[in-house]
Scaffold this motif. Structure first.
Motif, PDB file in Angstrom:
ATOM      1  N   ALA A  55       5.501  -0.225  11.780  1.00 21.92           N
ATOM      2  CA  ALA A  55       6.328   0.879  12.255  1.00 21.92           C
ATOM      3  C   ALA A  55       7.550   1.088  11.370  1.00 21.92           C
ATOM      4  O   ALA A  55       8.054   2.214  11.248  1.00 21.92           O
ATOM      5  CB  ALA A  55       6.762   0.630  13.701  1.00 21.92           C
ATOM      6  N   THR A  56       8.042   0.022  10.753  1.00 17.40           N
ATOM      7  CA  THR A  56       9.224   0.129   9.905  1.00 17.40           C
ATOM      8  C   THR A  56       8.873   0.276   8.427  1.00 17.40           C
ATOM      9  O   THR A  56       9.763   0.268   7.570  1.00 17.40           O
ATOM     10  CB  THR A  56      10.139  -1.101  10.082  1.00 17.40           C
ATOM     11  N   GLY A  57       7.587   0.395   8.122  1.00 13.15           N
ATOM     12  CA  GLY A  57       7.172   0.618   6.748  1.00 13.15           C
ATOM     13  C   GLY A  57       7.160  -0.610   5.865  1.00 13.15           C
ATOM     14  O   GLY A  57       7.039  -0.498   4.639  1.00 13.15           O
ATOM     15  N   ARG A  58       7.264  -1.792   6.458  1.00 15.85           N
ATOM     16  CA  ARG A  58       7.272  -3.012   5.645  1.00 15.85           C
ATOM     17  C   ARG A  58       5.883  -3.374   5.130  1.00 15.85           C
ATOM     18  O   ARG A  58       5.741  -3.988   4.073  1.00 15.85           O
ATOM     19  CB  ARG A  58       7.858  -4.166   6.458  1.00 15.85           C
ATOM     20  N   ILE A  59       4.865  -3.043   5.913  1.00  9.84           N
ATOM     21  CA  ILE A  59       3.486  -3.234   5.457  1.00  9.84           C
ATOM     22  C   ILE A  59       2.701  -1.971   5.770  1.00  9.84           C
ATOM     23  O   ILE A  59       3.103  -1.152   6.610  1.00  9.84           O
ATOM     24  CB  ILE A  59       2.813  -4.461   6.110  1.00  9.84           C
ATOM     25  N   ASP A  60       1.581  -1.801   5.098  1.00 11.57           N
ATOM     26  CA  ASP A  60       0.751  -0.604   5.250  1.00 11.57           C
ATOM     27  C   ASP A  60       0.212  -0.524   6.674  1.00 11.57           C
ATOM     28  O   ASP A  60      -0.368  -1.486   7.187  1.00 11.57           O
ATOM     29  CB  ASP A  60      -0.391  -0.665   4.246  1.00 11.57           C
ATOM     30  N   ALA A  61       0.388   0.635   7.300  1.00  7.52           N
ATOM     31  CA  ALA A  61      -0.063   0.811   8.685  1.00  7.52           C
ATOM     32  C   ALA A  61      -1.542   1.148   8.772  1.00  7.52           C
ATOM     33  O   ALA A  61      -2.142   1.038   9.838  1.00  7.52           O
ATOM     34  CB  ALA A  61       0.751   1.923   9.365  1.00  7.52           C
ATOM     35  N   SER A  62      -2.135   1.567   7.667  1.00 13.65           N
ATOM     36  CA  SER A  62      -3.527   2.018   7.728  1.00 13.65           C
ATOM     37  C   SER A  62      -4.487   0.844   7.863  1.00 13.65           C
ATOM     38  O   SER A  62      -5.347   0.821   8.741  1.00 13.65           O
ATOM     39  CB  SER A  62      -3.884   2.847   6.493  1.00 13.65           C
TER      40      SER A  62
END
Length: 313
Positions: A55-62
Motif C-alpha cells: 500500500a505504501t509502494g515499498r514492494i510491488d503490489a501486483s
C-alpha cells in the motif's frame, strides 16, 4: 402480503463502474474484501506488514498470481452455475464491485449476485471458493447449509456484507473435489463486524501516516522485510540491541533442535508403520497419513486431539 420470498439488499454501498485493476497503485490504497484477512492476520498470502508495504509502494503490489488463485478463477463460473441449479426462482449472475457510501475507498467485489424472479435488485451475494484441503471447513448439507467456513473467508464475507448492505451470502465451494454449499447470514458475523471495521480503520491510518504495523512471525512478513531491504552496502555497519542479538541466535538454535526432533520422531513413526497408509494411535484415533512424495512416502498430519499421557517419574 408481498409475493416475494426474499427482501432485496438494503443499499449501504454503490456500484463502481470502472474499479482499479488488482495490483495497480490505485488498487493498493483501497481496503477490499480480499485484503481483510491479511489485515486481521488470517491470510496465508499476505500479512499486515506485507500488505502495508504494498500500500505504501515499498514492494510491488501486483505480484504473481498463485496456482490456487488461478484455480479459483477458472472454476468460478462453474460454481455460480451449480449454485443457480440449487436455488428455486432465482437468477445467479456474475458480481461487480461496490464501494461504501460513507468510505468510498472501502470496496468489495463479490463473485456473484442472486436475484429473485425478475427483480432487478439482488437479495444475496455469492463468494465462490475452492480448496485443496478440508482443514477449517465444517460440515454442511444442501438441505441445511451451515456457515462453518474458514475464519479468513468468514471475515472476507463479513466485509462484503458491510460494504454492500447484504444480509445473506451463498458460498458454493469445491473442497477436495467435494461440492459443498455454505450460507452466511448477518447474524453469523454481527459480533465480529465492529472489530473488523476497527482493524480496517487502524490499517488505513498506518498507511496514511507511513507507520509500519507491528512485526509478526509470518513467512510473508519475513519475505516482505527481505524485499524492502534488498540492497547490501559492504561498507555500512548497523547496531541492534543485545536482546535482539541474543534472541536471534537462540531462535536459530531452537529451530535447528526442533527440526532434528521432528525428523527423529518421523523416522520412528515411519519405521513402525511399514507400508500402511493410515496411522492411528492406541485408541484408534487417526494421527497421520503416509502420502506419495518424491523419494518415498511422507507424513501428512491429521487433526488430532492427543490423549493425556501418564506422568513420568
Amino acid at each position: 402480503m408481498s409475493p416475494h420470498k426474499h427482501p432485496t439488499i438494503r443499499p449501504h454501498g454503490h456500484p463502481v463502474d470502472d474499479p482499479p485493476a488488482p495490483g495497480t497503485p490505485e488498487w493498493a490504497h483501497l481496503i477490499t474484501a480480499s485484503k481483510i484477512p491479511a489485515i486481521l492476520g488470517l491470510s496465508g498470502w499476505d500479512s499486515p506488514y506485507s500488505l502495508w508495504c504494498k500500500a505504501t509502494g515499498r514492494i510491488d503490489a501486483s505480484g504473481q498470481e498463485s496456482s490456487a488463485a488461478m484455480r479459483g478463477t477458472a472454476l468460478e463460473s462453474a460454481l455460480l452455475t451449480w449454485l443457480g441449479s440449487l436455488l428455486d426462482d432465482s437468477r445467479v449472475r456474475p458480481g461487480r464491485t461496490y464501494a461504501s457510501n460513507t468510505h468510498p475507498s472501502w470496496q468489495a467485489t463479490p463473485d456473484g449476485l442472486v436475484f429473485e424472479g425478475r427483480r432487478r435488485t439482488p437479495y444475496a451475494l455469492v463468494e465462490c471458493k475452492t480448496a485443496a484441503r478440508a482443514d477449517e471447513w465444517g460440515k454442511t448439507t444442501l438441505e441445511d447449509p451451515t456457515a462453518e467456513i474458514p475464519p479468513a473467508y468468514l471475515a472476507q464475507v463479513a466485509w462484503q456484507m458491510y460494504v454492500t448492505g447484504a444480509d445473506l451470502v451463498y458460498v458454493p465451494a469445491l473442497v477436495v473435489m467435494d461440492l459443498r454449499l455454505y450460507v452466511v447470514r448477518r447474524a453469523d458475523v454481527e459480533d465480529a463486524l465492529p472489530g473488523i471495521i476497527d482493524a480496517a480503520r487502524r490499517f488505513e491510518d498506518l498507511v496514511a501516516t507511513d507507520t509500519a504495523p507491528d512485526w509478526d512471525g509470518a513467512e510473508v512478513t519475513y519475505t516482505a522485510a527481505r524485499a524492502v531491504h534488498d540492497g547490501i552496502d559492504p561498507d555500512a555497519e548497523a547496531s541492534i540491541s543485545n536482546a535482539d542479538a541474543v534472541e536471534l541466535h537462540a531462535a536459530v538454535a531452537a529451530k535447528k533442535a526442533a527440526e532434528e526432533r521432528e525428523r527423529l520422531i518421523k523416522c520412528r513413526v515411519l519405521g513402525a508403520t511399514g507400508t500402511a497408509r493410515t496411522i492411528t494411535d492406541e485408541d484408534g484415533l487417526k494421527v497421520a497419513l503416509r502420502v506419495p512424495a518424491k523419494g518415498g512416502p511422507s507424513l501428512r498430519l491429521s487433526k488430532y486431539d492427543p490423549p493425556a499421557l501418564p506422568a513420568t517419574a
